[in-house]
Motif scaffolding. Structure first.
Motif, PDB file in Angstrom:
ATOM      1  N   ALA A 222       6.364  14.065  17.867  1.00 39.49           N
ATOM      2  CA  ALA A 222       7.566  13.360  17.399  1.00 39.49           C
ATOM      3  C   ALA A 222       7.418  13.212  15.892  1.00 39.49           C
ATOM      4  O   ALA A 222       6.534  13.838  15.274  1.00 39.49           O
ATOM      5  CB  ALA A 222       7.726  12.002  18.094  1.00 39.49           C
ATOM      6  N   GLY A 223       8.233  12.377  15.291  1.00 38.24           N
ATOM      7  CA  GLY A 223       8.113  12.115  13.859  1.00 38.24           C
ATOM      8  C   GLY A 223       7.220  10.914  13.627  1.00 38.24           C
ATOM      9  O   GLY A 223       7.664   9.756  13.670  1.00 38.24           O
ATOM     10  N   HIS A 224       5.933  11.169  13.391  1.00 41.79           N
ATOM     11  CA  HIS A 224       4.940  10.104  13.261  1.00 41.79           C
ATOM     12  C   HIS A 224       4.570   9.866  11.791  1.00 41.79           C
ATOM     13  O   HIS A 224       4.559  10.799  10.980  1.00 41.79           O
ATOM     14  CB  HIS A 224       3.683  10.452  14.050  1.00 41.79           C
ATOM     15  N   VAL A 225       4.229   8.616  11.486  1.00 45.77           N
ATOM     16  CA  VAL A 225       3.851   8.214  10.126  1.00 45.77           C
ATOM     17  C   VAL A 225       2.370   7.873  10.097  1.00 45.77           C
ATOM     18  O   VAL A 225       1.869   7.173  10.990  1.00 45.77           O
ATOM     19  CB  VAL A 225       4.670   6.983   9.680  1.00 45.77           C
ATOM     20  N   LEU A 226       1.651   8.359   9.082  1.00 47.88           N
ATOM     21  CA  LEU A 226       0.257   7.972   8.843  1.00 47.88           C
ATOM     22  C   LEU A 226       0.169   7.347   7.452  1.00 47.88           C
ATOM     23  O   LEU A 226       0.587   7.963   6.469  1.00 47.88           O
ATOM     24  CB  LEU A 226      -0.670   9.175   8.949  1.00 47.88           C
ATOM     25  N   ILE A 227      -0.367   6.123   7.390  1.00 46.91           N
ATOM     26  CA  ILE A 227      -0.574   5.420   6.118  1.00 46.91           C
ATOM     27  C   ILE A 227      -2.036   5.009   6.036  1.00 46.91           C
ATOM     28  O   ILE A 227      -2.604   4.510   7.011  1.00 46.91           O
ATOM     29  CB  ILE A 227       0.326   4.178   5.985  1.00 46.91           C
TER      30      ILE A 227
ATOM     31  N   VAL B 176       0.855  -1.187   0.000  1.00 44.56           N
ATOM     32  CA  VAL B 176       0.000   0.000   0.000  1.00 44.56           C
ATOM     33  C   VAL B 176       0.888   1.233   0.000  1.00 44.56           C
ATOM     34  O   VAL B 176       0.791   2.086  -0.879  1.00 44.56           O
ATOM     35  CB  VAL B 176      -0.954   0.011   1.210  1.00 44.56           C
ATOM     36  N   ALA B 177       1.765   1.323   1.001  1.00 43.15           N
ATOM     37  CA  ALA B 177       2.706   2.447   1.068  1.00 43.15           C
ATOM     38  C   ALA B 177       3.762   2.154   2.114  1.00 43.15           C
ATOM     39  O   ALA B 177       3.561   1.344   3.028  1.00 43.15           O
ATOM     40  CB  ALA B 177       1.988   3.749   1.396  1.00 43.15           C
ATOM     41  N   THR B 178       4.896   2.838   1.985  1.00 42.37           N
ATOM     42  CA  THR B 178       5.927   2.783   3.005  1.00 42.37           C
ATOM     43  C   THR B 178       6.458   4.186   3.234  1.00 42.37           C
ATOM     44  O   THR B 178       6.514   4.995   2.310  1.00 42.37           O
ATOM     45  CB  THR B 178       7.066   1.821   2.592  1.00 42.37           C
ATOM     46  N   GLN B 179       6.810   4.464   4.462  1.00 42.94           N
ATOM     47  CA  GLN B 179       7.478   5.708   4.831  1.00 42.94           C
ATOM     48  C   GLN B 179       8.749   5.322   5.564  1.00 42.94           C
ATOM     49  O   GLN B 179       8.698   4.674   6.611  1.00 42.94           O
ATOM     50  CB  GLN B 179       6.582   6.568   5.715  1.00 42.94           C
ATOM     51  N   GLN B 180       9.880   5.688   4.990  1.00 46.94           N
ATOM     52  CA  GLN B 180      11.160   5.258   5.531  1.00 46.94           C
ATOM     53  C   GLN B 180      11.915   6.453   6.087  1.00 46.94           C
ATOM     54  O   GLN B 180      12.174   7.413   5.363  1.00 46.94           O
ATOM     55  CB  GLN B 180      11.980   4.575   4.427  1.00 46.94           C
ATOM     56  N   SER B 181      12.269   6.403   7.386  1.00 47.34           N
ATOM     57  CA  SER B 181      12.988   7.517   7.998  1.00 47.34           C
ATOM     58  C   SER B 181      14.446   7.490   7.572  1.00 47.34           C
ATOM     59  O   SER B 181      14.940   6.524   6.988  1.00 47.34           O
ATOM     60  CB  SER B 181      12.897   7.444   9.521  1.00 47.34           C
ATOM     61  N   SER B 182      15.147   8.535   7.884  1.00 45.21           N
ATOM     62  CA  SER B 182      16.562   8.638   7.530  1.00 45.21           C
ATOM     63  C   SER B 182      17.464   7.975   8.559  1.00 45.21           C
ATOM     64  O   SER B 182      18.685   8.120   8.524  1.00 45.21           O
ATOM     65  CB  SER B 182      16.952  10.117   7.392  1.00 45.21           C
ATOM     66  N   GLY B 183      16.853   7.242   9.484  1.00 47.35           N
ATOM     67  CA  GLY B 183      17.653   6.542  10.473  1.00 47.35           C
ATOM     68  C   GLY B 183      17.674   7.182  11.832  1.00 47.35           C
ATOM     69  O   GLY B 183      18.512   6.846  12.670  1.00 47.35           O
ATOM     70  N   ASP B 184      16.728   8.110  12.105  1.00 49.67           N
ATOM     71  CA  ASP B 184      16.648   8.748  13.412  1.00 49.67           C
ATOM     72  C   ASP B 184      16.031   7.757  14.404  1.00 49.67           C
ATOM     73  O   ASP B 184      14.824   7.522  14.403  1.00 49.67           O
ATOM     74  CB  ASP B 184      15.789  10.010  13.324  1.00 49.67           C
ATOM     75  N   VAL B 185      16.871   7.150  15.223  1.00 52.82           N
ATOM     76  CA  VAL B 185      16.385   6.162  16.176  1.00 52.82           C
ATOM     77  C   VAL B 185      16.457   6.681  17.613  1.00 52.82           C
ATOM     78  O   VAL B 185      16.537   5.921  18.573  1.00 52.82           O
ATOM     79  CB  VAL B 185      17.168   4.835  16.055  1.00 52.82           C
ATOM     80  N   ASP B 186      16.413   7.983  17.757  1.00 49.28           N
ATOM     81  CA  ASP B 186      16.380   8.592  19.088  1.00 49.28           C
ATOM     82  C   ASP B 186      15.167   8.060  19.853  1.00 49.28           C
ATOM     83  O   ASP B 186      14.057   8.019  19.328  1.00 49.28           O
ATOM     84  CB  ASP B 186      16.284  10.112  18.928  1.00 49.28           C
ATOM     85  N   ALA B 187      15.371   7.658  21.085  1.00 50.85           N
ATOM     86  CA  ALA B 187      14.270   7.134  21.894  1.00 50.85           C
ATOM     87  C   ALA B 187      13.404   8.232  22.486  1.00 50.85           C
ATOM     88  O   ALA B 187      12.414   7.952  23.166  1.00 50.85           O
ATOM     89  CB  ALA B 187      14.821   6.251  23.008  1.00 50.85           C
ATOM     90  N   THR B 188      13.749   9.473  22.250  1.00 51.11           N
ATOM     91  CA  THR B 188      12.932  10.609  22.668  1.00 51.11           C
ATOM     92  C   THR B 188      12.740  11.515  21.460  1.00 51.11           C
ATOM     93  O   THR B 188      13.710  12.017  20.905  1.00 51.11           O
ATOM     94  CB  THR B 188      13.595  11.407  23.804  1.00 51.11           C
ATOM     95  N   ALA B 189      11.475  11.688  21.049  1.00 44.15           N
ATOM     96  CA  ALA B 189      11.162  12.516  19.870  1.00 44.15           C
ATOM     97  C   ALA B 189      11.885  12.016  18.632  1.00 44.15           C
ATOM     98  O   ALA B 189      12.445  12.792  17.862  1.00 44.15           O
ATOM     99  CB  ALA B 189      11.496  13.978  20.137  1.00 44.15           C
ATOM    100  N   GLY B 190      11.856  10.694  18.432  1.00 45.41           N
ATOM    101  CA  GLY B 190      12.471  10.104  17.246  1.00 45.41           C
ATOM    102  C   GLY B 190      11.582  10.217  16.031  1.00 45.41           C
ATOM    103  O   GLY B 190      10.523  10.853  16.045  1.00 45.41           O
ATOM    104  N   VAL B 191      12.011   9.585  14.945  1.00 47.70           N
ATOM    105  CA  VAL B 191      11.250   9.569  13.689  1.00 47.70           C
ATOM    106  C   VAL B 191      10.976   8.117  13.320  1.00 47.70           C
ATOM    107  O   VAL B 191      11.908   7.313  13.192  1.00 47.70           O
ATOM    108  CB  VAL B 191      12.004  10.274  12.553  1.00 47.70           C
ATOM    109  N   ALA B 192       9.716   7.786  13.128  1.00 50.22           N
ATOM    110  CA  ALA B 192       9.326   6.409  12.838  1.00 50.22           C
ATOM    111  C   ALA B 192       9.425   6.103  11.350  1.00 50.22           C
ATOM    112  O   ALA B 192       9.445   6.996  10.499  1.00 50.22           O
ATOM    113  CB  ALA B 192       7.900   6.169  13.312  1.00 50.22           C
ATOM    114  N   SER B 193       9.469   4.819  11.055  1.00 48.91           N
ATOM    115  CA  SER B 193       9.224   4.296   9.712  1.00 48.91           C
ATOM    116  C   SER B 193       7.961   3.456   9.784  1.00 48.91           C
ATOM    117  O   SER B 193       7.583   2.975  10.860  1.00 48.91           O
ATOM    118  CB  SER B 193      10.396   3.436   9.230  1.00 48.91           C
ATOM    119  N   GLY B 194       7.301   3.273   8.657  1.00 49.44           N
ATOM    120  CA  GLY B 194       6.080   2.470   8.658  1.00 49.44           C
ATOM    121  C   GLY B 194       5.841   1.835   7.312  1.00 49.44           C
ATOM    122  O   GLY B 194       6.294   2.338   6.274  1.00 49.44           O
ATOM    123  N   VAL B 195       5.144   0.705   7.321  1.00 47.11           N
ATOM    124  CA  VAL B 195       4.790   0.027   6.076  1.00 47.11           C
ATOM    125  C   VAL B 195       3.416  -0.620   6.239  1.00 47.11           C
ATOM    126  O   VAL B 195       3.083  -1.140   7.310  1.00 47.11           O
ATOM    127  CB  VAL B 195       5.855  -1.024   5.676  1.00 47.11           C
TER     128      VAL B 195
END
Length: 298
Positions: free
Chosen positions: A221-226, A56-75
């Motif tokens: 934070a960096g949230h993904v909506l699909i 359906v879709a994917t959103q891929q972060s640039s690798g921000d894996v901070d455990a506080t206010a990080g950026v997610a990836s989703g599929v």
């Protein structure tokens, strides 16, 4: 056929440096069910779908894996289940961080269900949004997921135009409903760099635009909506009425017949609805029904 109450699989978590995630098929799933896989992750390593699944879709972060206010990836991906379970192993690089996913399954979809979708990553916000979609047919199922930048809860899935009634508390027992969102799951994990996954669904009763789609997360934070839209089976053709329709024209036992009288109710061989003659009705000599007390014309 209406969309059925979703069958919701358990969540599966994989820790950092594991990579692949093997999802769990929901209990009670059957051949022909639409299965929708939703995965939240923290990593710049993308997933490869198992055989038979479509994206359906994917959103891929640039690798921000901070455990506080990080950026997610989703599929989000889907498959129509066959007679046996499909492969459920979503693969990626073993160096990847946490992944957290589940499957939702629905009866009532088309054999070729996917219509359209939309996805986006919203940075430093509590309101992940994504662009409007336009459904092609009435009664499409809209499935939405939020992959959170950290371990946060999500609420109020909504659309600007339709479906407009926002989701409330988690509901796992109601069938998808036109105009109304139901949150189906909302959970997170503190494994690795932290993430969370929420899912919801709704029906758009008529074909058309949804307007901007959104949800609300507890903390910015960096949230993904699909979002993905799936078609129901094509409607069956309306039955036509032939000249030999089974509905009959009946004459009541007390109907009087006068040779010179004009008919007050005519009976045609092609009539699709019954024409009844009241006790005071008169019938001309040319009327096609016979004039016996119990006669009927089929």
């Amino acid at each position: 056929m209406a969309w059925g109450v979703p069958k919701i699989g358990t969540t599966v978590t994989v820790a950092a440096a594991v990579g692949n995630i093997t999802l769990t098929e929901p209990a009670g799933v059957a051949a022909g069910d639409l299965m929708v896989a939703c995965i939240a992750a923290k990593s710049n390593y993308a997933f490869t779908l198992p055989t038979g699944w479509a994206l359906v879709a994917t959103q891929q972060s640039s690798g921000d894996v901070d455990a506080t206010a990080g950026v997610a990836s989703g599929v989000m991906a889907y498959i129509v289940r066959g007679a046996s379970a499909p492969s459920l192993i979503f693969t990626r690089n073993a160096l990847a961080d946490v992944a957290f996913g589940r499957i939702l399954a629905y009866a009532g979809g088309s054999a070729t269900p996917y219509d359209t979708g939309s996805s986006a990553t919203t940075l430093a916000s509590v309101t992940p949004t994504t662009a409007s979609i336009t459904t092609a047919v009435a009664g499409e199922l809209i499935v939405a997921m939020v992959a959170c930048g950290d371990n946060y809860l999500t609420s109020a899935f909504d659309a600007a135009t339709d479906p407009t009634t926002a989701s409330g508390a988690t509901n796992t027992t109601s069938a998808p409903t036109a105009g109304t969102w139901y949150e189906r799951s909302d959970a997170g994990t503190a494994t690795g760099a932290d993430t969370a996954l929420a899912t919801a669904d709704a029906i758009r009763g008529t074909a058309g635009i949804t307007g901007i789609l959104q949800a609300t997360v507890a903390t910015a934070a960096g949230h993904v909506l699909i979002v993905g839209a799936f078609k129901p089976p094509a409607s069956s053709a309306s039955a036509s009425v032939s000249p030999s329709a089974s509905e009959s024209a009946s004459i009541s036992p007390s109907a009087s017949v006068s040779p010179s009288a004009s008919a007050s109710a005519s009976v045609s061989p092609s009539a699709s609805e019954s024409a009844s003659i009241s006790p005071s009705a008169s019938v001309s000599p040319s009327a096609s029904p016979s004039q016996s007390p119990s006669a009927s014309v089929s």
